[in-house]
Design an enzyme around this catalytic site. Structure first.
Site, PDB file in Angstrom:
ATOM      1  N   ASN A  28      69.317   8.232  46.773  1.00 19.86           N
ATOM      2  CA  ASN A  28      69.320   6.772  46.785  1.00 19.86           C
ATOM      3  C   ASN A  28      70.407   6.275  47.746  1.00 19.86           C
ATOM      4  OD1 ASN A  28      71.896   6.467  45.231  1.00 19.86           O
ATOM      5  ND2 ASN A  28      70.683   7.588  43.725  1.00 19.86           N
TER       6      ASN A  28
ATOM      7  N   ASP B   5      67.132   9.537  38.190  1.00 17.08           N
ATOM      8  CA  ASP B   5      66.540   9.666  36.854  1.00 17.08           C
ATOM      9  C   ASP B   5      65.638  10.890  36.755  1.00 17.08           C
ATOM     10  OD1 ASP B   5      67.775   7.432  35.837  1.00 17.08           O
ATOM     11  OD2 ASP B   5      66.248   6.070  36.621  1.00 17.08           O
TER      12      ASP B   5
ATOM     13  N   LYS C 144      60.244  26.016  52.899  1.00 18.66           N
ATOM     14  CA  LYS C 144      59.852  24.664  53.322  1.00 18.66           C
ATOM     15  C   LYS C 144      58.372  24.428  53.014  1.00 18.66           C
ATOM     16  CE  LYS C 144      59.417  21.739  57.310  1.00 18.66           C
ATOM     17  NZ  LYS C 144      59.040  21.760  58.706  1.00 18.66           N
TER      18      LYS C 144
ATOM     19  N   PHE D 248      77.890   1.792  34.865  1.00 17.46           N
ATOM     20  CA  PHE D 248      77.587   0.808  35.901  1.00 17.46           C
ATOM     21  C   PHE D 248      76.098   0.553  35.840  1.00 17.46           C
ATOM     22  CE2 PHE D 248      80.580  -0.452  39.313  1.00 17.46           C
ATOM     23  CZ  PHE D 248      81.747  -0.023  38.710  1.00 17.46           C
TER      24      PHE D 248
ATOM     25  N   LYS E   7      70.755  -2.441  28.496  1.00 18.66           N
ATOM     26  CA  LYS E   7      71.273  -1.115  28.866  1.00 18.66           C
ATOM     27  C   LYS E   7      72.518  -0.749  28.082  1.00 18.66           C
ATOM     28  CE  LYS E   7      69.828   0.035  33.066  1.00 18.66           C
ATOM     29  NZ  LYS E   7      69.778   0.035  34.518  1.00 18.66           N
TER      30      LYS E   7
ATOM     31  N   LYS F 231      72.605   2.623  25.905  1.00 18.21           N
ATOM     32  CA  LYS F 231      73.473   3.756  26.267  1.00 18.21           C
ATOM     33  C   LYS F 231      74.613   3.946  25.273  1.00 18.21           C
ATOM     34  CE  LYS F 231      71.928   4.082  30.793  1.00 18.21           C
ATOM     35  NZ  LYS F 231      71.668   5.227  31.637  1.00 18.21           N
TER      36      LYS F 231
HETATM   37  N1  CTP Z   1      73.288   7.280  34.376  1.00 19.43           N
HETATM   38  C1  CTP Z   1      73.535   8.560  33.908  1.00 19.43           C
HETATM   39  N2  CTP Z   1      72.551   9.487  33.928  1.00 19.43           N
HETATM   40  C2  CTP Z   1      71.314   9.173  34.376  1.00 19.43           C
HETATM   41  C3  CTP Z   1      71.051   7.870  34.848  1.00 19.43           C
HETATM   42  C4  CTP Z   1      72.063   6.954  34.843  1.00 19.43           C
HETATM   43  O1  CTP Z   1      74.656   8.844  33.499  1.00 19.43           O
HETATM   44  N3  CTP Z   1      70.389  10.094  34.380  1.00 19.43           N
HETATM   45  C5  CTP Z   1      74.363   6.297  34.316  1.00 19.43           C
HETATM   46  C6  CTP Z   1      74.801   5.751  35.663  1.00 19.43           C
HETATM   47  O2  CTP Z   1      75.855   6.504  36.205  1.00 19.43           O
HETATM   48  C7  CTP Z   1      75.258   4.349  35.290  1.00 19.43           C
HETATM   49  C8  CTP Z   1      74.375   3.952  34.121  1.00 19.43           C
HETATM   50  O3  CTP Z   1      73.887   5.183  33.598  1.00 19.43           O
HETATM   51  O4  CTP Z   1      76.588   4.318  34.849  1.00 19.43           O
HETATM   52  C9  CTP Z   1      73.224   3.066  34.436  1.00 19.43           C
HETATM   53  O5  CTP Z   1      72.482   3.607  35.523  1.00 19.43           O
HETATM   54  P1  CTP Z   1      71.117   2.924  35.984  1.00 19.43           P
HETATM   55  O6  CTP Z   1      70.531   3.714  37.090  1.00 19.43           O
HETATM   56  O7  CTP Z   1      71.351   1.458  36.211  1.00 19.43           O
HETATM   57  O8  CTP Z   1      70.288   3.029  34.646  1.00 19.43           O
HETATM   58  P2  CTP Z   1      69.146   3.951  34.178  1.00 19.43           P
HETATM   59  O9  CTP Z   1      69.498   4.458  32.820  1.00 19.43           O
HETATM   60  O10 CTP Z   1      68.844   4.973  35.199  1.00 19.43           O
HETATM   61  O11 CTP Z   1      67.946   2.944  33.997  1.00 19.43           O
HETATM   62  P3  CTP Z   1      66.930   2.324  35.110  1.00 19.43           P
HETATM   63  O12 CTP Z   1      66.949   3.251  36.290  1.00 19.43           O
HETATM   64  O13 CTP Z   1      65.642   2.303  34.389  1.00 19.43           O
HETATM   65  O14 CTP Z   1      67.443   0.967  35.423  1.00 19.43           O
END
Ligand code: CTP
Length: 391
Positions: free
Chosen positions: A208, A274, A284, A319, A333, A337
């Site tokens: 990303n 995710d 490859k 975050f 969220k 979490k």
């Molecule tokens: N995070 C994590 N592990 C993951 C995904 C996210 O620890 N597999 C943590 C990120 O470091 C951040 C927080 O969760 O502190 C929120 O991340 P975000 O990408 O906004 O949330 P997601 O849980 O991935 O939800 P979505 O992508 O559906 O918005």
């Protein structure tokens, strides 16, 4: 107020230099040990003898005036708790911003890794000059505190912005900065940063746009507040604290879990993927005859959620980057979490967040409270986040 503190005071060649005598007196009256570095031009406006008497220390001007085995610019930088440059001319500001070290003062600035406070003073047209403003932004983004000059009658005959701010303001900023340096003393702060990289085959990956800048700013700020810092990052970074370079979400999870047990604060600023591919291709992947292919992805562990489930006394901060419904998504969220705080930022705006040097965030807490930090350099946002979550 300043007993036992070592203040390094840089004076550059501007007419406002004469006002600095009062600043030295205030520092001394409050118990600080003050060492002065004057540029050769500063001595056109005041004498070395005056500075020497007021600071009760030798005044440093030239490089290579060898007094001890260690180069002067290194020992002066090492022993100081804060470096205050007042008045700072456009010339010195420009040199420090660009890493030019052509006299003792700029060499010390180059070697200085703690907090620097810069109080500019110059003609109003110089102050408005685009290059000067760009240089100030560079310094600010690196965590240097800029004390804005005031408007009024200037020594050059103009009326405008450029007059050195009050001595009282410089004094208060110094006191604040020195007490700030111990806010997180004795605490271990673990920070993650950057986007994780999920390999598909030896040449391709899923990732990303996260630049890691917010995490770096947090780690730098925590260090300047006296914490023991561990930065777990997917990006290259060089700084005077422990840095663990990782790649995938699984690597990050392993590193975080090792550091978590004895930590006091953990901030998950990383953009964790995710999903990862179910099966990494050792060779490859070749182009298929078909017009489309399907990659099967499996869910990565939610590192943050996992930490919250096993937390003891740690303060855990997540975050969240959202492109729509920022507050509503963030509220959902934080509940999902289970973290203590969630720092929400809006990634639909190009001027802040991902990759940018500035950010604007809202910090939500688990009890429903919120605190907005207006658009500022990431270094400022980082400091405010740490101050807020530390209570
Ligand atoms: N995070 C994590 N592990 C993951 C995904 C996210 O620890 N597999 C943590 C990120 O470091 C951040 C927080 O969760 O502190 C929120 O991340 P975000 O990408 O906004 O949330 P997601 O849980 O991935 O939800 P979505 O992508 O559906 O918005």
């Amino acid at each position: 107020m300043l007993r036992g503190k070592n203040i390094l005071l840089g004076i550059t060649g501007g007419i406002a230099a004469y006002k600095i005598c009062d600043l030295i007196r205030q520092y001394k009256k409050n118990g600080a040990n003050v060492k002065v570095i004057a540029t050769p031009n500063a001595l056109n406006f005041m004498t070395k003898l005056t500075l020497q008497n007021l600071s009760q220390n030798e005044v440093y001007v030239q490089e290579f005036d060898v007094r001890e085995w260690k180069p002067e610019h290194i020992s002066l930088a090492d022993e100081a708790d804060v470096f205050v440059i007042a008045p700072a001319t456009a010339n010195t500001i420009g040199k420090i911003a660009q890493g030019i070290a052509d006299n003792l003062l700029t060499s010390v600035a180059c070697a200085f890794s703690k907090k620097m406070i810069v109080a500019p003073a110059m003609n109003c047209n110089m102050w408005n000059n685009h290059a000067v403003q760009e240089n100030l932004k560079v310094l600010q983004a690196r965590g240097v505190e800029i004390l804005q000059p005031e408007s009024g009658f200037l020594a050059c005959g103009y009326v405008g912005k450029g007059r050195l701010c009050s001595i009282d303001k410089i004094f208060r900023a110094t006191v604040e900065c020195l007490s700030f340096q111990t806010i997180l003393k004795g605490k271990k702060v673990v920070i993650t940063s950057g986007g994780t990289i999920e390999d598909i085959d030896p040449v391709r990956y899923i990732s990303n746009y996260s630049s890691g800048k917010m995490g770096f700013a947090l780690a730098n700020a925590a260090k300047s507040m006296g914490a023991e810092v561990v930065l777990i990052t997917t990006k290259d970074h060089d700084a005077p604290y422990k840095i663990i370079k990782v790649k995938s979400a699984l690597d990050m999870q392993n590193a975080v879990e090792v550091e978590f047990a004895d930590s006091n604060i953990i901030i998950m600023a990383a953009a964790v993927a995710d999903y990862r591919v179910r099966e990494y291709a050792l060779q490859k992947m070749k182009k298929s005859e078909q017009d489309s292919i399907t990659l099967e992805l499996v869910k990565n562990p939610d590192i943050l959620k996992g930490l919250c489930e096993k937390k003891k006394s740690q303060i855990i901060v997540g975050f969240c980057a959202e492109s729509e419904n920022l507050i509503q998504n963030a509220q959902e969220k934080i509940a999902k979490k289970g973290c203590d705080y969630l720092v929400a930022n809006d990634i639909s705006r190009k001027d802040i967040g991902f990759g940018a040097d500035e950010n604007e965030v809202v910090i939500l807490d688990k009890n429903g409270g919120s605190y907005r930090i207006e658009k500022s350099p990431k270094s400022v946002i980082a400091r405010k986040i740490l101050e807020y979550i530390n209570g």
